[in-house]
Design an enzyme around this catalytic site. Structure first.
Site, PDB file in Angstrom:
ATOM      1  N   ASP A   1       0.845  -1.199   0.000  1.00 23.16           N
ATOM      2  CA  ASP A   1       0.000   0.000   0.000  1.00 23.16           C
ATOM      3  C   ASP A   1       0.878   1.246   0.000  1.00 23.16           C
ATOM      4  O   ASP A   1       1.613   1.496   0.958  1.00 23.16           O
ATOM      5  CB  ASP A   1      -0.895  -0.019   1.244  1.00 23.16           C
ATOM      6  CG  ASP A   1      -1.795   1.201   1.339  1.00 23.16           C
ATOM      7  OD1 ASP A   1      -2.989   1.074   1.051  1.00 23.16           O
ATOM      8  OD2 ASP A   1      -1.301   2.281   1.742  1.00 23.16           O
TER       9      ASP A   1
ATOM     10  N   TYR B   1       3.006   9.994  -0.800  1.00 18.02           N
ATOM     11  CA  TYR B   1       4.184   9.459  -0.112  1.00 18.02           C
ATOM     12  C   TYR B   1       5.473   9.733  -0.889  1.00 18.02           C
ATOM     13  O   TYR B   1       6.557   9.722  -0.305  1.00 18.02           O
ATOM     14  CB  TYR B   1       4.072   7.947   0.099  1.00 18.02           C
ATOM     15  CG  TYR B   1       2.924   7.476   0.941  1.00 18.02           C
ATOM     16  CD1 TYR B   1       2.135   8.351   1.694  1.00 18.02           C
ATOM     17  CD2 TYR B   1       2.598   6.116   0.981  1.00 18.02           C
ATOM     18  CE1 TYR B   1       1.075   7.898   2.447  1.00 18.02           C
ATOM     19  CE2 TYR B   1       1.540   5.654   1.750  1.00 18.02           C
ATOM     20  CZ  TYR B   1       0.773   6.545   2.462  1.00 18.02           C
ATOM     21  OH  TYR B   1      -0.280   6.075   3.210  1.00 18.02           O
TER      22      TYR B   1
ATOM     23  N   LYS C   1      -2.943   5.752  -3.790  1.00 19.23           N
ATOM     24  CA  LYS C   1      -4.002   6.686  -3.407  1.00 19.23           C
ATOM     25  C   LYS C   1      -3.873   7.982  -4.189  1.00 19.23           C
ATOM     26  O   LYS C   1      -2.770   8.508  -4.367  1.00 19.23           O
ATOM     27  CB  LYS C   1      -3.927   6.979  -1.905  1.00 19.23           C
ATOM     28  CG  LYS C   1      -3.910   5.730  -1.043  1.00 19.23           C
ATOM     29  CD  LYS C   1      -3.797   6.066   0.436  1.00 19.23           C
ATOM     30  CE  LYS C   1      -3.416   4.848   1.238  1.00 19.23           C
ATOM     31  NZ  LYS C   1      -1.996   4.477   1.073  1.00 19.23           N
TER      32      LYS C   1
ATOM     33  N   HIS D   1      -7.285   9.714  -1.109  1.00 17.27           N
ATOM     34  CA  HIS D   1      -6.510   9.678   0.136  1.00 17.27           C
ATOM     35  C   HIS D   1      -7.223  10.347   1.313  1.00 17.27           C
ATOM     36  O   HIS D   1      -7.126   9.895   2.440  1.00 17.27           O
ATOM     37  CB  HIS D   1      -5.147  10.324  -0.102  1.00 17.27           C
ATOM     38  CG  HIS D   1      -4.077   9.842   0.817  1.00 17.27           C
ATOM     39  ND1 HIS D   1      -2.738   9.917   0.502  1.00 17.27           N
ATOM     40  CD2 HIS D   1      -4.123   9.267   2.040  1.00 17.27           C
ATOM     41  CE1 HIS D   1      -2.022   9.411   1.508  1.00 17.27           C
ATOM     42  NE2 HIS D   1      -2.834   9.024   2.446  1.00 17.27           N
TER      43      HIS D   1
END
Length: 276
Positions: free
Chosen positions: A53, A58, A83, A113
């Site tokens: 994930d 990120y 996401k 997200h």
């Protein structure tokens, strides 16, 4: 097998759209793009994880993809989630960019997200991403039950997951029950409270009684609720420890004792406060 049920080996569940999702995932939040992320993903897959994930926010999708390729595990055997960053405008276009960064042809799951700008505006683009074949399943993250219902009110294709902070100390009972009633699986991020719950005396007492580590107890609590659980680690030995949550069972008494640690009042909210 009916939708929403767990597979015979207890390691996956069937989502409302018929796709199968492994219950244990490696979450790579806060792991920098580079060798640390690549190693964590590769090690996890070598140790038997089959779900990774990540997220556009990120910044580590390229390393996640490299770790996947370096593991030698076939792409079709790994469930890959990313996401949509809702500061961007077009979920469909951003899904295509994620595929390029990850070096894969499709996502198994694509999630909004958080509900920045309101819960419904991005859903049409999420549905387009699925229709284009960029994602096999689509879902949401950090959505309260009221926000879930707003999405359902506009959706042609409903979300199949809601990924939220969830653990015994954040036992969002009303959110879980409401999502399950609506055919939406809950995914538990921060199941260890980003590590802070590992030192809790009450968790440690249960861990000692069942001959397991506190991390394994907290992960098992999620697994016994058929939740998808996303513990994060960059240490191979902890990745291995976290994966050992399928060969023991917590008693009803131990589950109840963990339930009682909740500090949210069993809320149907996804967050204590809004950060966006």
């Amino acid at each position: 097998m009916t939708k929403g049920t767990v597979t015979a080996d207890g390691r996956a569940r069937v989502l409302a759209d018929g796709n199968e999702i492994p219950l244990l995932a490696l979450g790579v939040w806060q792991i920098p793009d580079g060798p640390e992320c690549e190693n964590a993903v590769r090690w996890a897959l070598e140790l038997g994880y089959r779900h990774v994930d990540t997220a556009q926010a990120y910044g580590n999708e390229p390393s996640t993809g490299r770790g996947l390729r370096d593991s030698g595990v076939a792409r079709e055997d790994v469930f890959v989630t990313t996401k949509f960053y809702p500061g961007s405008k077009d979920p469909e276009a951003e899904a295509e960019r994620s595929l390029e960064r990850l070096g894969v042809d499709y996502l198994d799951l694509y999630i909004i997200h958080w509900p920045q700008g309101g819960p419904t505006w991005a859903w049409e683009g999420m549905q387009r991403a699925k229709d284009r074949g960029y994602a096999r399943s689509i879902g949401i993250s950090n959505f309260s039950l009221a926000q879930v219902d707003e999405v359902l009110g506009v959706a042609d294709t409903p979300p199949v997951v809601n990924q939220v902070q969830f653990n015994p100390f954040a036992y969002r009972r009303a959110l879980l029950e409401g999502c399950e009633e609506r055919g939406i699986a809950v995914e538990a991020y921060s199941p260890l409270g980003t590590g802070r719950h590992l030192g809790d005396k009450r968790v440690a007492e249960i861990a000692e009684r069942v001959g397991r580590t506190p991390a394994q107890v907290l992960i098992r609590w999620c697994v016994q609720r058929d939740l998808v659980v996303l513990p994060k680690s960059t240490h191979r030995e902890r990745l291995e420890e976290n994966a050992q949550a399928f060969d023991f069972t917590l008693s009803d008494e131990d589950v109840a004792a963990l339930d009682a640690l909740d500090a949210t009042g069993g809320t149907d909210a996804a967050n204590e406060s809004r950060w966006w």
